[in-house]
Write an enzyme that holds these catalytic residues in place. Structure first.
Site, PDB file in Angstrom:
ATOM      1  N   ASN A 177       0.866  -1.175   0.000  1.00  0.00           N
ATOM      2  CA  ASN A 177       0.000   0.000   0.000  1.00  0.00           C
ATOM      3  C   ASN A 177       0.903   1.226   0.000  1.00  0.00           C
ATOM      4  O   ASN A 177       1.453   1.606   1.035  1.00  0.00           O
ATOM      5  CB  ASN A 177      -0.901  -0.019   1.250  1.00  0.00           C
ATOM      6  CG  ASN A 177      -1.778   1.216   1.342  1.00  0.00           C
ATOM      7  OD1 ASN A 177      -1.851   2.013   0.396  1.00  0.00           O
ATOM      8  ND2 ASN A 177      -2.442   1.384   2.469  1.00  0.00           N
ATOM      9  N   LYS A 211       0.098   4.210  -0.430  1.00  0.00           N
ATOM     10  CA  LYS A 211      -0.600   5.378   0.133  1.00  0.00           C
ATOM     11  C   LYS A 211      -0.368   6.611  -0.761  1.00  0.00           C
ATOM     12  O   LYS A 211      -0.204   6.465  -1.967  1.00  0.00           O
ATOM     13  CB  LYS A 211      -0.168   5.620   1.583  1.00  0.00           C
ATOM     14  CG  LYS A 211      -0.316   4.365   2.450  1.00  0.00           C
ATOM     15  CD  LYS A 211      -0.205   4.642   3.921  1.00  0.00           C
ATOM     16  CE  LYS A 211      -0.258   3.320   4.687  1.00  0.00           C
ATOM     17  NZ  LYS A 211      -0.351   3.496   6.123  1.00  0.00           N
ATOM     18  N   HIS A 252      -9.950   1.029   4.219  1.00  0.00           N
ATOM     19  CA  HIS A 252      -8.698   1.167   4.975  1.00  0.00           C
ATOM     20  C   HIS A 252      -8.958   2.086   6.177  1.00  0.00           C
ATOM     21  O   HIS A 252      -9.726   3.038   6.085  1.00  0.00           O
ATOM     22  CB  HIS A 252      -7.598   1.747   4.076  1.00  0.00           C
ATOM     23  CG  HIS A 252      -6.256   1.707   4.731  1.00  0.00           C
ATOM     24  ND1 HIS A 252      -5.849   2.665   5.630  1.00  0.00           N
ATOM     25  CD2 HIS A 252      -5.252   0.810   4.660  1.00  0.00           C
ATOM     26  CE1 HIS A 252      -4.628   2.357   6.074  1.00  0.00           C
ATOM     27  NE2 HIS A 252      -4.248   1.227   5.493  1.00  0.00           N
ATOM     28  N   GLU A 256      -6.154  -5.418  10.198  1.00  0.00           N
ATOM     29  CA  GLU A 256      -5.129  -4.433  10.542  1.00  0.00           C
ATOM     30  C   GLU A 256      -5.494  -3.760  11.864  1.00  0.00           C
ATOM     31  O   GLU A 256      -6.373  -2.893  11.886  1.00  0.00           O
ATOM     32  CB  GLU A 256      -5.032  -3.361   9.453  1.00  0.00           C
ATOM     33  CG  GLU A 256      -4.669  -3.897   8.096  1.00  0.00           C
ATOM     34  CD  GLU A 256      -4.020  -2.829   7.238  1.00  0.00           C
ATOM     35  OE1 GLU A 256      -2.832  -2.972   6.940  1.00  0.00           O
ATOM     36  OE2 GLU A 256      -4.684  -1.836   6.897  1.00  0.00           O
ATOM     37  N   SER A 310       2.734  -2.521  10.438  1.00  0.00           N
ATOM     38  CA  SER A 310       4.174  -2.518  10.767  1.00  0.00           C
ATOM     39  C   SER A 310       4.895  -3.796  10.357  1.00  0.00           C
ATOM     40  O   SER A 310       5.834  -4.223  11.034  1.00  0.00           O
ATOM     41  CB  SER A 310       4.380  -2.266  12.267  1.00  0.00           C
ATOM     42  OG  SER A 310       3.874  -1.002  12.609  1.00  0.00           O
ATOM     43  N   GLY A 342       2.475  -1.244   4.449  1.00  0.00           N
ATOM     44  CA  GLY A 342       2.471   0.192   4.174  1.00  0.00           C
ATOM     45  C   GLY A 342       3.889   0.712   4.046  1.00  0.00           C
ATOM     46  O   GLY A 342       4.539   0.593   3.002  1.00  0.00           O
TER      47      GLY A 342
HETATM   48  C1  PEP Z   1      -1.354   0.078   6.327  1.00  0.00           C
HETATM   49  O1  PEP Z   1      -1.579   1.273   6.570  1.00  0.00           O
HETATM   50  O2  PEP Z   1      -2.140  -0.610   5.659  1.00  0.00           O
HETATM   51  C2  PEP Z   1      -0.128  -0.505   6.836  1.00  0.00           C
HETATM   52  C3  PEP Z   1      -0.050  -1.808   6.920  1.00  0.00           C
HETATM   53  O3  PEP Z   1       0.857   0.381   7.187  1.00  0.00           O
HETATM   54  P1  PEP Z   1       2.265   0.030   7.883  1.00  0.00           P
HETATM   55  O4  PEP Z   1       2.817  -1.201   7.232  1.00  0.00           O
HETATM   56  O5  PEP Z   1       3.094   1.236   7.632  1.00  0.00           O
HETATM   57  O6  PEP Z   1       1.963  -0.197   9.327  1.00  0.00           O
END
Ligand code: PEP
Length: 265
Positions: free
Chosen positions: A10, A12, A95, A167, A219, A240
């Site tokens: 992702n 973003k 999301h 998530e 993360s 992410g």
């Molecule tokens: C997300 O926002 O979908 C995500 C998994 O972010 P991160 O990996 O940065 O925690």
């Protein structure tokens, strides 16, 4: 039932087109074709069309990060699933950043899931609890409510096709720095995958429950990916921050390969 592993980036709201193109180039150099691993890149609308000319389709599929539920009309600034139909295989839906920062309601998410299917786009439905809900031990209730509401208008066959990403919002890093953030454990991911699959089974039956792919996200990086990918019932990860770094992201795909083939630990 053998479910194909799925690794989703992702990106973003990051990178201009040139930067995204360079990242794609680097990923294409490093990531091999794996017939049993699907790698999906969820990118900005702006990047979908130009990068569709560059992308190696044997290695990657493109996804949108969001779309609007009506097919056309007076919705200035929106992009509909019907417009994305020829361009993407998947789209993220619901999301947590959309739910929290753009006030997406349960009803909006339900309409988006239905619209995605109506337009031939497979939804990657994101669900998960906020920090306060986590602290109040409401995780399962929140996930249950988000899931049952989002799936109100879909058939068991559609559920079998789709992807659900669990998530925990409190564990999402929102950046590249994994230090100092709370992190959920692979056991948490496994427990929630089991819970989600049971809920799907009781509403949509065994076939849907055994077919739907459940991802963990928050993360995930190249170091911790293997433990999440090895967790029972977890079919992949949604990434992410680490997806913006080609070493990290190709390391995560490599971890999926090693998990699948039981190589190392
Ligand atoms: C997300 O926002 O979908 C995500 C998994 O972010 P991160 O990996 O940065 O925690």
């Amino acid at each position: 039932m053998k479910r194909k592993k799925l690794i989703v980036a992702n990106w973003k709201m990051n990178m201009n087109l040139q930067q995204a193109s360079i990242l794609l180039h680097r990923l294409q150099e490093r990531i091999q074709i794996h017939k049993d691993i699907e790698v999906v890149l969820a990118m900005s609308y702006l990047h979908l069309q130009p990068l569709s000319l560059q992308i190696d389709r044997r290695k990657f599929r493109q996804a949108a990060q969001n779309a609007y539920y009506d097919d056309h009309g007076p919705f200035t600034g929106e992009v509909s699933f019907s417009m994305l139909h020829d361009l993407v295989h998947y789209s993220l839906v619901g999301h947590s950043e959309r739910r929290v920062k753009f006030n997406e309601s349960l009803d909006d998410v339900r309409k988006k899931v239905a619209s995605a299917f109506r337009n031939g786009v497979t939804p990657i439905l994101c669900i998960g609890e906020q920090k306060d809900e986590h602290l109040r031990l409401e995780t399962k209730q929140v996930v249950h409510d988000q899931l049952s509401s989002a799936l109100l208008d879909v058939t068991p066959e559609e559920v079998a096709e789709m992807v659900i990403a669990y998530e925990p919002v409190w564990a999402i890093s929102n950046g590249n720095d994994y230090h100092g953030h709370d992190i959920a454990t692979p056991d948490d991911a496994k427990e929630m995958a089991t819970y989600i699959r049971h809920q799907i089974e009781s509403t949509f039956g065994k076939y849907a429950a055994n077919s739907v792919r459940i991802l963990y996200g928050a993360s995930v990086n190249s170091e911790n990916a293997r433990a999440f990918l090895d967790a029972d019932g977890i079919d992949g990860v949604l990434v992410g921050g680490a997806s913006l770094n080609y070493h990290e992201f190709s390391g995560i795909v490599n971890a999926a390969y090693r998990s699948l083939h039981g190589i190392g630990v």
